[in-house]
Design a protein around this motif. Sequence first.
Motif, mmCIF file in Angstrom:
data_model
loop_
_atom_site.group_PDB
_atom_site.id
_atom_site.type_symbol
_atom_site.label_atom_id
_atom_site.label_comp_id
_atom_site.label_asym_id
_atom_site.label_seq_id
_atom_site.Cartn_x
_atom_site.Cartn_y
_atom_site.Cartn_z
ATOM 1 N N TYR A 138 0.384 -1.329 -0.072
ATOM 2 C CA TYR A 138 -0.311 -0.057 -0.078
ATOM 3 C C TYR A 138 0.425 1.544 0.047
ATOM 4 C CZ TYR A 138 -3.187 -3.403 1.707
ATOM 5 O OH TYR A 138 -3.958 -4.563 1.598
ATOM 6 N N PHE A 139 0.697 1.708 -0.747
ATOM 7 C CA PHE A 139 1.059 3.622 -0.898
ATOM 8 C C PHE A 139 0.700 4.273 0.016
ATOM 9 C CE2 PHE A 139 2.593 7.342 -2.538
ATOM 10 C CZ PHE A 139 3.440 7.130 -3.782
ATOM 11 N N VAL A 140 1.362 4.756 0.848
ATOM 12 C CA VAL A 140 0.576 6.136 1.707
ATOM 13 C C VAL A 140 1.694 7.785 1.158
ATOM 14 C CG1 VAL A 140 -0.448 4.845 2.971
ATOM 15 C CG2 VAL A 140 1.354 5.125 3.848
ATOM 16 N N GLU A 141 1.694 8.812 1.959
ATOM 17 C CA GLU A 141 2.017 9.402 1.902
ATOM 18 C C GLU A 141 2.884 9.975 3.632
ATOM 19 O OE1 GLU A 141 2.096 13.111 -0.703
ATOM 20 O OE2 GLU A 141 0.310 12.799 -1.069
ATOM 21 N N ASN A 142 1.630 9.865 4.502
ATOM 22 C CA ASN A 142 1.837 9.971 6.042
ATOM 23 C C ASN A 142 0.992 8.901 6.840
ATOM 24 O OD1 ASN A 142 -0.739 11.140 6.210
ATOM 25 N ND2 ASN A 142 0.581 12.662 5.040
ATOM 26 N N ALA A 143 1.076 8.751 7.872
ATOM 27 C CA ALA A 143 0.430 7.509 8.438
ATOM 28 C C ALA A 143 -0.837 8.204 9.075
ATOM 29 C CB ALA A 143 0.815 8.257 10.503
ATOM 30 N N GLN A 144 -1.456 9.056 8.513
ATOM 31 C CA GLN A 144 -2.925 9.847 8.975
ATOM 32 C C GLN A 144 -3.596 8.783 7.838
ATOM 33 O OE1 GLN A 144 -0.655 12.256 8.705
ATOM 34 N NE2 GLN A 144 -0.872 12.410 11.127
ATOM 35 N N GLU A 145 -2.985 8.372 6.365
ATOM 36 C CA GLU A 145 -3.274 7.683 5.364
ATOM 37 C C GLU A 145 -3.802 6.565 5.569
ATOM 38 O OE1 GLU A 145 -1.700 8.300 2.062
ATOM 39 O OE2 GLU A 145 -2.051 11.103 1.817
ATOM 40 N N LEU A 146 -3.524 5.457 6.628
ATOM 41 C CA LEU A 146 -2.650 4.283 6.573
ATOM 42 C C LEU A 146 -4.892 3.896 7.189
ATOM 43 C CD1 LEU A 146 -0.656 3.700 9.357
ATOM 44 C CD2 LEU A 146 0.014 3.183 7.039
ATOM 45 N N ASP A 147 -4.722 2.692 6.192
ATOM 46 C CA ASP A 147 -5.872 1.713 7.131
ATOM 47 C C ASP A 147 -5.532 0.975 8.036
ATOM 48 O OD1 ASP A 147 -8.401 0.740 6.714
ATOM 49 O OD2 ASP A 147 -8.895 0.787 5.284
ATOM 50 N N MET A 148 -5.692 0.557 9.394
ATOM 51 C CA MET A 148 -6.213 -0.449 10.171
ATOM 52 C C MET A 148 -6.161 -1.706 9.826
ATOM 53 S SD MET A 148 -3.940 0.792 11.561
ATOM 54 C CE MET A 148 -3.361 0.068 12.289
ATOM 55 N N ALA A 149 -7.263 -1.866 8.149
ATOM 56 C CA ALA A 149 -8.325 -2.881 8.327
ATOM 57 C C ALA A 149 -6.822 -3.696 7.502
ATOM 58 C CB ALA A 149 -9.381 -2.487 7.225
ATOM 59 N N TRP A 150 -6.360 -2.879 7.011
ATOM 60 C CA TRP A 150 -4.898 -4.235 6.401
ATOM 61 C C TRP A 150 -4.060 -4.585 6.841
ATOM 62 C CZ3 TRP A 150 -2.476 1.432 4.089
ATOM 63 C CH2 TRP A 150 -3.448 2.162 3.039
#
Length: 298
Positions: free
Chosen positions: A250-262
């Motif tokens: 998964y590609f994210v720019e920062n921690a705010q874009e994390l989805d814990m379902a991953w």
Amino acid sequence: MNVTIDKNSGYCFGVEFAIQMAEDELEEVQELYCLGDIVHNSMEVQRLYNKGLRIIDREQLQELRDCKVLIRAHGEPPETYQTALENNLELIDASCPVVLKLQNRVKHAYDNVKTQNGQIVLYGQQGHAEVIGLAGQTRNEAIVVTTEEDLDQLDYTRPITLFSQTTKSTKGFYKMKELIEERVAAARNSGMETFNLDANDSICRQVSNREPQLDKFAQLHDVVIFVSGKKSSNGKALYAVCQRVNPNSYFVENAQELDMAWFKDAASVGICGATSTPMWLMQEVADAIQAQRHPVAE
């Protein structure tokens, strides 16, 4: 669940050098101009903005007088240095040595092929800062190619000298080389006079070596989080490596874009990034995952 940060990820030496130069200057002055984003990472750009680094574009550069301007690692075309002379600007030149060497190679090749009515071809991203600097060495006569369709711009009866943007994929470069050679051969078979392709693999080895390293890293983990700015050409290329070997990337720019379902049922999570991704940002992402899942960090 274990969370591991890839020790091979993070800044290449060129980006690290540029940021260090900016921070050193900002210890002496309250405000420093930088021509374009110093790095393709919005979080790091904001951090340095808070220290006094002000991003400008080329139009704004024309209006500046009697001040300091940082040249970032991507390098600049000759006209930028001419503007600096005319406007009495002091350039803090943080151009990556690898990029500077390539600029010299491109200029030397351009001077040579001009006598043979040849073409300089750059495999890279149109409009990318490094490509603008490289094309500037050819008076902007270089042909920039990114896709196979772009190859229609070439004249296969004239000499072709091919270079690559330093942060492009090695696999992509050699595929482009192969496609050009096929078109040269087709022109020759049709009875046209042609020339052999002069192909120069100018990809930075510090960048290209990360592909096999990342390939191994991505295979070691159930889930991979790739941290990068969306503008980063290198980030897109390296993320593709992760996706190829691990579909749970998964590609994210920062921690705010994390989805814990991953992370459901994941025993191991790998955090990695581009050559423009600061280590502190990857650590923030790792900490955010740890805070939610209470894993054992390595």
